[in-house]
Design a protein around this motif. Structure first.
Motif, PDB file in Angstrom:
ATOM      1  N   ALA A 142       1.243  -1.222   0.023  1.00  0.00           N
ATOM      2  CA  ALA A 142       0.554   0.019   0.297  1.00  0.00           C
ATOM      3  C   ALA A 142       0.961   1.305   0.164  1.00  0.00           C
ATOM      4  CB  ALA A 142      -0.544   0.155   1.017  1.00  0.00           C
ATOM      5  N   GLY A 143       1.693   1.440   1.097  1.00  0.00           N
ATOM      6  CA  GLY A 143       2.487   2.655   0.441  1.00  0.00           C
ATOM      7  C   GLY A 143       2.978   2.337  -0.882  1.00  0.00           C
ATOM      8  N   THR A 144       3.668   1.624  -1.109  1.00  0.00           N
ATOM      9  CA  THR A 144       4.529   2.039  -2.840  1.00  0.00           C
ATOM     10  C   THR A 144       3.434   1.792  -3.627  1.00  0.00           C
ATOM     11  OG1 THR A 144       4.496   0.019  -3.249  1.00  0.00           O
ATOM     12  CG2 THR A 144       6.560   1.003  -2.134  1.00  0.00           C
ATOM     13  N   ASN A 145       2.389   2.140  -3.347  1.00  0.00           N
ATOM     14  CA  ASN A 145       0.984   2.067  -4.561  1.00  0.00           C
ATOM     15  C   ASN A 145      -0.542   3.347  -4.291  1.00  0.00           C
ATOM     16  OD1 ASN A 145       1.714  -0.223  -6.574  1.00  0.00           O
ATOM     17  ND2 ASN A 145       1.894  -0.987  -4.779  1.00  0.00           N
ATOM     18  N   GLY A 155       8.382  11.532  10.577  1.00  0.00           N
ATOM     19  CA  GLY A 155       8.986  11.903   9.448  1.00  0.00           C
ATOM     20  C   GLY A 155       9.816  10.965   8.230  1.00  0.00           C
ATOM     21  N   PHE A 156       9.266   9.865   8.593  1.00  0.00           N
ATOM     22  CA  PHE A 156       9.801   8.081   7.524  1.00  0.00           C
ATOM     23  C   PHE A 156       8.803   8.902   6.086  1.00  0.00           C
ATOM     24  CE2 PHE A 156      11.426   7.285  11.642  1.00  0.00           C
ATOM     25  CZ  PHE A 156      12.558   6.246  11.322  1.00  0.00           C
ATOM     26  N   GLU A 157       9.616   8.012   5.273  1.00  0.00           N
ATOM     27  CA  GLU A 157       8.191   7.536   4.068  1.00  0.00           C
ATOM     28  C   GLU A 157       7.490   6.755   3.668  1.00  0.00           C
ATOM     29  OE1 GLU A 157       8.130   9.776   1.556  1.00  0.00           O
ATOM     30  OE2 GLU A 157       8.817  11.458   2.906  1.00  0.00           O
ATOM     31  N   PRO A 158       6.409   6.311   3.438  1.00  0.00           N
ATOM     32  CA  PRO A 158       5.947   5.406   4.266  1.00  0.00           C
ATOM     33  C   PRO A 158       6.264   3.831   2.751  1.00  0.00           C
ATOM     34  CG  PRO A 158       4.870   7.080   1.718  1.00  0.00           C
ATOM     35  CD  PRO A 158       5.398   7.752   3.062  1.00  0.00           C
ATOM     36  N   GLY A 159       6.951   4.206   1.562  1.00  0.00           N
ATOM     37  CA  GLY A 159       7.531   3.800   0.296  1.00  0.00           C
ATOM     38  C   GLY A 159       8.547   2.914   0.243  1.00  0.00           C
ATOM     39  N   GLN A 160       8.726   2.801   1.984  1.00  0.00           N
ATOM     40  CA  GLN A 160       9.552   2.469   2.412  1.00  0.00           C
ATOM     41  C   GLN A 160       9.969   0.245   1.879  1.00  0.00           C
ATOM     42  OE1 GLN A 160      12.807   3.334   3.146  1.00  0.00           O
ATOM     43  NE2 GLN A 160      11.204   5.875   3.864  1.00  0.00           N
ATOM     44  N   VAL A 169      13.631  -2.492   9.171  1.00  0.00           N
ATOM     45  CA  VAL A 169      14.411  -1.830   9.542  1.00  0.00           C
ATOM     46  C   VAL A 169      13.349  -0.578  10.118  1.00  0.00           C
ATOM     47  CG1 VAL A 169      15.915  -0.610   7.805  1.00  0.00           C
ATOM     48  CG2 VAL A 169      15.256  -2.761   7.209  1.00  0.00           C
ATOM     49  N   VAL A 170      12.929  -0.522   8.812  1.00  0.00           N
ATOM     50  CA  VAL A 170      11.693   0.789   9.188  1.00  0.00           C
ATOM     51  C   VAL A 170      11.387   1.426  10.741  1.00  0.00           C
ATOM     52  CG1 VAL A 170      10.137   3.043   8.731  1.00  0.00           C
ATOM     53  CG2 VAL A 170      11.759   1.532   6.619  1.00  0.00           C
ATOM     54  N   LEU A 171      10.683   0.134  11.016  1.00  0.00           N
ATOM     55  CA  LEU A 171       9.712   0.384  12.267  1.00  0.00           C
ATOM     56  C   LEU A 171      10.191   0.350  12.992  1.00  0.00           C
ATOM     57  CD1 LEU A 171       6.552  -1.742  11.674  1.00  0.00           C
ATOM     58  CD2 LEU A 171       6.843   0.812  11.684  1.00  0.00           C
ATOM     59  N   PRO A 172      11.261  -0.223  13.478  1.00  0.00           N
ATOM     60  CA  PRO A 172      11.950  -0.197  14.649  1.00  0.00           C
ATOM     61  C   PRO A 172      12.739   0.828  14.907  1.00  0.00           C
ATOM     62  CG  PRO A 172      12.933  -2.244  13.504  1.00  0.00           C
ATOM     63  CD  PRO A 172      12.177  -1.686  12.455  1.00  0.00           C
ATOM     64  N   ALA A 173      13.392   1.773  13.705  1.00  0.00           N
ATOM     65  CA  ALA A 173      13.628   3.354  14.155  1.00  0.00           C
ATOM     66  C   ALA A 173      12.388   4.040  14.573  1.00  0.00           C
ATOM     67  CB  ALA A 173      14.038   4.017  12.541  1.00  0.00           C
ATOM     68  N   VAL A 174      10.859   3.718  13.695  1.00  0.00           N
ATOM     69  CA  VAL A 174      10.245   4.807  13.764  1.00  0.00           C
ATOM     70  C   VAL A 174       9.534   4.236  15.624  1.00  0.00           C
ATOM     71  CG1 VAL A 174       7.506   5.289  13.832  1.00  0.00           C
ATOM     72  CG2 VAL A 174       9.007   4.744  11.944  1.00  0.00           C
TER      73      VAL A 174
END
Length: 451
Positions: A40-43, A280-285, A292-297
């Motif tokens: 969903a994040g990339t579409n 401040g992250f991008e959804p299309g990761q 990788v992204v969620l731990p940082a979030v």
């Protein structure tokens, strides 16, 4: 009257809710929690979700109900079901293909399940902490042969321990606890995510359509997600439905499974996207979103370590409930109603699946140079199952139920125990005969790059 496979309490669902939770558990796995958010994040977010919802209702549900028909009508395992309903034909090969697909699918699915369990340990041991290099942590996690094999083995041990107990005492009992826990934990995390400053941008991304993304490619990707989200095409639902009594309402059960799956997908989006946008992250990761992204979030949220640990625990729940269905499909075809063989066959087959999965577990480390047709062993198995076997299996199930069974017999059986409107079975059969095969062929062609 119940089917022959469900005459014993030990080999049948003890209640309708037990069947629904277990069937939903089969469908709700990494596809809903991991694949849906990043796809969903990339579409385009909301447009993709809208299309996914539409295709799940119009196409995914009819094929799911077709598997319910085959399983309940025959009361047999995936192979014998086709042999019972179409004696002397070649249709049992569809069941054999589904059983083989579940065996292979679980061999590499257990590898990803092992990663999830490893991340539960990471979360509570301190490896996940503010300032950590989460890309390097994920790379090290999947590249370590010892870690990959150890956690794959633990995942398979947990799966075998539940499935050896049978339907009522094993799979159903586990799902009665795991599925409600999954929903409760997701609701808690969604509330926390939605209360972050700026979270509404994530909600808008998921629920407010940006019509620029409404194009043929997005439609095909959403169609593929709907198709795979319900665990159709590998005979898992045939196996579960074989333990279902004739007095159960299959239309209501199918609707419940579908909506529970859609709800978890929505909750996953409401956990992830508000937090991603708020921080401040991008959804299309892409596929690295969870690891990788969620731990940082989460590390930027109060009690982030604990909440990330809880999130990975519920992902492990969802992964295990899908694994139960894959292993049960293989076991049921092996023991052929002889429950005395269940324990020994479950351990033997579970061990064999682990051994077959070893090359997949090593595909990101020691054996990453071992490739076939340019793909690692993990990627090759994934491609063969998702691009070939699942679409072909689902197409065969739609054609078998829609065209090779007597229309009057199919409708009569589906009305047994059903309180659905009188026109609903006929509408379902029409969708199964025409809409589903066309949609599956489109997904199949798109996956292979033909369109």
């Amino acid at each position: 009257m119940k089917t022959s496979a469900s005459t014993s309490a030990s080999t049948s669902w003890s209640s309708r809710i037990g069947f629904i939770l277990s069937a939903a558990g089969s469908a709700i796995g990494l596809g809903a929690i991991w694949k849906f958010p990043y796809t969903a994040g990339t579409n385009g977010g909301a447009v993709f979700f809208m299309l996914f919802l539409l295709f799940t209702v119009l196409i995914g549900l009819p094929v799911l109900l077709a598997e319910f028909y085959i399983g309940r009508k025959s009361g047999k395992n995936a192979v014998d079901a086709f042999r019972t309903l179409a004696p002397g034909s070649q249709w049992p090969w569809v069941g054999r293909m589904g059983v083989a697909a579940c065996f292979v699918l679980l061999s590499f699915y257990s590898v990803v399940g092992g990663w999830v369990l490893n991340y539960v340990v990471h979360a509570f041991s301190g490896a996940v902490h503010p300032g950590a290099d989460f890309g390097a942590l994920f790379g090290a996690t999947i590249a370590s042969p010892a870690n990959a094999l150890a956690y794959q083995a633990i995942f398979m041990l947990l799966t075998v321990a539940v499935v050896q107990g049978g339907i009522a005492e094993g799979i159903e009992k586990a799902n009665r606890y795991l599925m409600p826990a999954l929903f409760i934990l997701f609701l808690v995390l969604a509330v926390r995510s939605l209360t972050l400053p700026g979270a509404m941008k994530g909600v808008e991304f998921l629920l407010k359509p940006d019509w620029r993304y409404l194009n043929p490619q997005t439609m095909l990707i959403a169609l593929g997600q709907a198709f795979f989200a319900l665990s159709i095409g590998v005979s898992a639902m045939i196996t579960y439905a074989a333990y279902l009594g004739r007095d159960q309402d299959v239309f209501r059960a199918g609707n419940s499974v579908m909506w529970l799956n859609l709800l978890i997908s929505l909750l996953a989006g409401l956990v992830i996207f508000p937090a991603v946008f708020a921080l401040g992250f991008e959804p299309g990761q892409g596929p690295g979103l969870i690891f990788v992204v969620l731990p940082a979030v989460f590390m930027q949220i109060p009690f982030g370590r604990l909440l990330f640990g809880v999130f990975m625990v519920l992902v492990s729940f969802a992964t295990l409930t899908s694994a139960f269905a894959m292993l049960e499909t293989v076991i049921a075809s092996s023991i052929r109603d002889n429950q005395g063989k269940r324990r020994s066959h479950t351990w033997l087959i579970g061990t064999a699946i682990f051994i077959v999965g070893i090359p997949s577990a090593l595909s990101f480390g020691a054996w990453k140079e071992l490739t076939f047709f340019g793909k690692t062993v993990f990627d090759l198995w994934d491609y063969l199952i998702t691009a070939w076997i699942m679409p072909v299996g689902a197409l065969c199930i739609a054609l078998f139920t829609g065209w090779c069974q007597q229309k009057t017999d199919v409708l009569q059986h589906m009305r047994e125990g059903s309180s659905a409107a009188s026109a609903l079975p006929a509408l379902w059969l029409a969708a199964l005969r025409y809409l589903a095969p066309l949609a599956i062929l489109l997904v199949f062609a798109n996956t292979l790059g033909w369109i």
